[in-house]
Design an enzyme around this catalytic site. Sequence first.
Site, PDB file in Angstrom:
ATOM      1  N   GLU A  43       0.830  -1.199   0.000  1.00  0.00           N
ATOM      2  CA  GLU A  43       0.000   0.000   0.000  1.00  0.00           C
ATOM      3  C   GLU A  43       0.873   1.262   0.000  1.00  0.00           C
ATOM      4  OE1 GLU A  43      -3.657   1.877   2.689  1.00  0.00           O
ATOM      5  OE2 GLU A  43      -2.162   0.568   3.626  1.00  0.00           O
ATOM      6  N   LYS A 116     -10.531   2.653  -1.534  1.00  0.00           N
ATOM      7  CA  LYS A 116     -10.604   1.981  -0.239  1.00  0.00           C
ATOM      8  C   LYS A 116     -11.913   2.303   0.482  1.00  0.00           C
ATOM      9  CE  LYS A 116      -7.603   1.422   3.857  1.00  0.00           C
ATOM     10  NZ  LYS A 116      -6.264   1.813   4.372  1.00  0.00           N
ATOM     11  N   CYS A 153      -5.632  -2.681   2.787  1.00  0.00           N
ATOM     12  CA  CYS A 153      -5.265  -2.625   4.201  1.00  0.00           C
ATOM     13  C   CYS A 153      -6.465  -2.811   5.131  1.00  0.00           C
ATOM     14  CB  CYS A 153      -4.498  -1.344   4.489  1.00  0.00           C
ATOM     15  SG  CYS A 153      -3.484  -1.455   6.000  1.00  0.00           S
TER      16      CYS A 153
END
Length: 279
Positions: A43, A116, A153
């Site tokens: 990431e 995300k 993540c």
Amino acid sequence: MTNLTIAVTQMTCTWDRPANIAQAETLVRDAAGQGAQLILLQELFETPYFCTEQNADHLALAAPYEGNPLITHFAALAAELNVVMPISFFECTPRQFFNSMAMIDADGTVLGLYRKTHIPDGPGYQEKFYFTPGDTGFRVWKTAVGKVGVGICWDQWFPEAARSMALMGADVLLYPTAIGSEPQDPTIQTKAHWQRTMQGHAAANMSVVAASNRIGTEHVGHRQRYYGGSFISDCTGGLLTEMDDRPGIALATVDLSAQARARSAWGLFRDRRPEHYKI
């Protein structure tokens, strides 16, 4: 394609952005040279993980999705090496900022964008200061090597994200990551919990899971150490390969046809009762 070779990578990052990109390219070339067809970088590898502090100056690091030099660079590399790669980047739009990922196919085509969904907010991981929660929904791409879903993540802690991508047909679930020490309590050790959570997603959805984490100690606002531990698990959640806290790559080969047969026979999706899951 039946057999698929996946590579996870991990590296340290500095404020020298060209050097970070060059280091990532070296890892990709190394992995492709060893037969990898699907390669996962960590990431936000273009810079240190700046979300350890709230500093508006870091917003200048963002770039648009369209015409993004980082994406263009790795699209050309993917085409050269004939590999599939999701590329994590800090995205800006005219009014918002996102923690985003561009999916690049083996011919260099940029298949699309994922933003995300789950944005953390805690000591050392103050992402809500920078990122708007994603508006793309979960996405799965039909690539040259199979159907690939990607979470970023904090997404990896939510079983709903993995299940959503599995229901959309994902053969492989990928998670580019930045996680390490917890600055409010140095005794907290999350590495094993982090891995087991994703291994559970693999087992519950009978999908291969791979995660790439960053490594090293960074000083952005305060000192934070990233523990690596990048890994690949099979569709039962068993570890196929696991890295320590050193830079490099790790590879594993999986049989997606065998995985599909096992998933169908096991009945996990046949016996779902979503009408009873509402709370």
